[in-house]
Design an enzyme around this catalytic site. Structure first.
Site, PDB file in Angstrom:
ATOM      1  CE  LYS A  14     -15.310 -10.077  44.270  1.00 53.02           C
ATOM      2  NZ  LYS A  14     -14.357  -9.039  44.682  1.00 53.02           N
ATOM      3  CG  ASP A  28     -10.145  -7.369  40.687  1.00 59.37           C
ATOM      4  OD1 ASP A  28     -11.330  -7.408  40.337  1.00 59.37           O
ATOM      5  OD2 ASP A  28      -9.773  -7.322  41.865  1.00 59.37           O
ATOM      6  CD  GLN A  50     -12.848  -7.584  47.737  1.00 62.08           C
ATOM      7  OE1 GLN A  50     -12.823  -8.506  46.934  1.00 62.08           O
ATOM      8  NE2 GLN A  50     -13.669  -6.561  47.600  1.00 62.08           N
TER       9      GLN A  50
HETATM   10  N1  GUN Z   1     -13.639  -3.754  46.145  1.00 61.58           N
HETATM   11  C1  GUN Z   1     -14.829  -3.346  45.667  1.00 61.58           C
HETATM   12  N2  GUN Z   1     -15.037  -3.846  44.429  1.00 61.58           N
HETATM   13  C2  GUN Z   1     -13.944  -4.569  44.124  1.00 61.58           C
HETATM   14  C3  GUN Z   1     -13.563  -5.332  42.978  1.00 61.58           C
HETATM   15  O1  GUN Z   1     -14.281  -5.437  41.976  1.00 61.58           O
HETATM   16  N3  GUN Z   1     -12.352  -5.939  43.068  1.00 61.58           N
HETATM   17  C4  GUN Z   1     -11.538  -5.823  44.145  1.00 61.58           C
HETATM   18  N4  GUN Z   1     -10.363  -6.434  44.127  1.00 61.58           N
HETATM   19  N5  GUN Z   1     -11.866  -5.125  45.214  1.00 61.58           N
HETATM   20  C5  GUN Z   1     -13.066  -4.504  45.201  1.00 61.58           C
END
Ligand code: GUN
Length: 276
Positions: free
Chosen positions: A48, A115, A92
């Site tokens: 990211k 998200d 996350q």
């Molecule tokens: N953990 C695994 N995939 C994701 C996601 O798309 N967003 C977040 N915040 N955590 C994750």
């Protein structure tokens, strides 16, 4: 068998987002809160950060200790909600045990919830109000559409019932006219459901979990599992047996993962467009 190449398609999308983002003169900040050191999260977070720089977004990483208290995270989210340069906030998942992650997701303001995990965003999705949709589900649908795969009337089996993948994806597929079965760790006779499906989406995190004998001829396999085996990133799909039977496969790596990251930028663009 055709590979659903999320890596290639996401690179095209990133170029498009870069051009659209360049039209905004202000700094576009994106906050990532990562608590602890989960190894799958490390893969996601580093990708990211890298892609943010590529697309012209300023990433702000808050990498917090494993024993960080929930109230510290809520305080940080409150500060970021009020910071005008921050256009998106991502906490996350997973977080350590002492943290109520839903409480933290729900503290993120609706316009910065890129998200799509807060109550308001999930409610919008169920009510069919277009705004931020969780990135992995949004990326899966976008990838299937890119390959002109018709979803109307298709039987879909999703193996995952979390708010990160299964639940939002269920609503997106229903919205496309598919018939969806959602399976999870307590599902009995999983094969019965997977064998009936035109599209199988697996987000289990168990290497080789989906084998060729679990799917029907010509099925589409969407791999959303992420594990590390001998230092390599691997998915849920047993490539050897599934590739022989499937018509399309979104593989790990290179399928859904890069699409997930691209969808963050699509959600940030939605925020910017709404702000104007
Ligand atoms: N953990 C695994 N995939 C994701 C996601 O798309 N967003 C977040 N915040 N955590 C994750």
């Amino acid at each position: 068998m055709t590979i659903l190449d999320g890596k290639k398609y996401s690179e095209e999308l990133i170029q498009e987002y870069k051009e659209r983002l360049a039209k905004y003169p202000e700094e576009i900040g994106f906050a990532i809160i990562w608590v602890g050191n989960n190894s799958a999260s490390e893969i996601y977070v580093s990708s990211k950060l890298k892609k943010c720089k590529e697309v012209g977004i300023t990433p702000y990483l808050y990498h917090l200790d494993e024993d960080t208290e929930e109230k510290e995270i809520l305080k940080l989210i409150d500060k970021l909600n009020k910071d005008p340069k921050i256009k998106g906030i991502l906490l996350q998942s997973p977080t350590p045990k002492q943290i109520d992650i839903l409480k933290c997701f729900n503290a993120i303001s609706e316009e910065k919830d890129v998200d799509g995990f807060a109550k308001g965003s999930l409610g919008n999705l169920v009510q069919n109000i277009p705004y931020h949709v969780s990135c992995t589900p949004r990326g899966i649908i976008k990838l299937l559409k890119h390959y002109n795969i018709d979803l109307v009337g298709k039987n879909v089996c999703i193996i995952n019932s979390t708010i990160i993948v299964g639940k939002p994806l269920f609503h997106l597929f229903i919205g496309e006219g598919a018939t969806v079965t959602m399976c999870h760790s307590k599902t009995k006779n999983l094969d019965f459901h997977t064998k009936n499906a035109d599209i199988v989406v697996s987000a289990v995190g168990n290497p080789g979990f989906i084998t060729g004998d679990m799917i029907k001829d010509g099925a589409i396999a969407i791999d959303v599992g992420i594990s590390r085996v001998d230092g390599k990133v691997v998915g849920d799909v047993d490539k050897e047996s599934v590739y022989e039977k499937a018509s399309y496969v979104a593989p790990v790596p290179g399928g859904v993962g890069p699409m997930t990251i691209a969808m963050i930028f699509e959600n940030i663009l939605d925020t910017l467009e709404k702000e104007r």
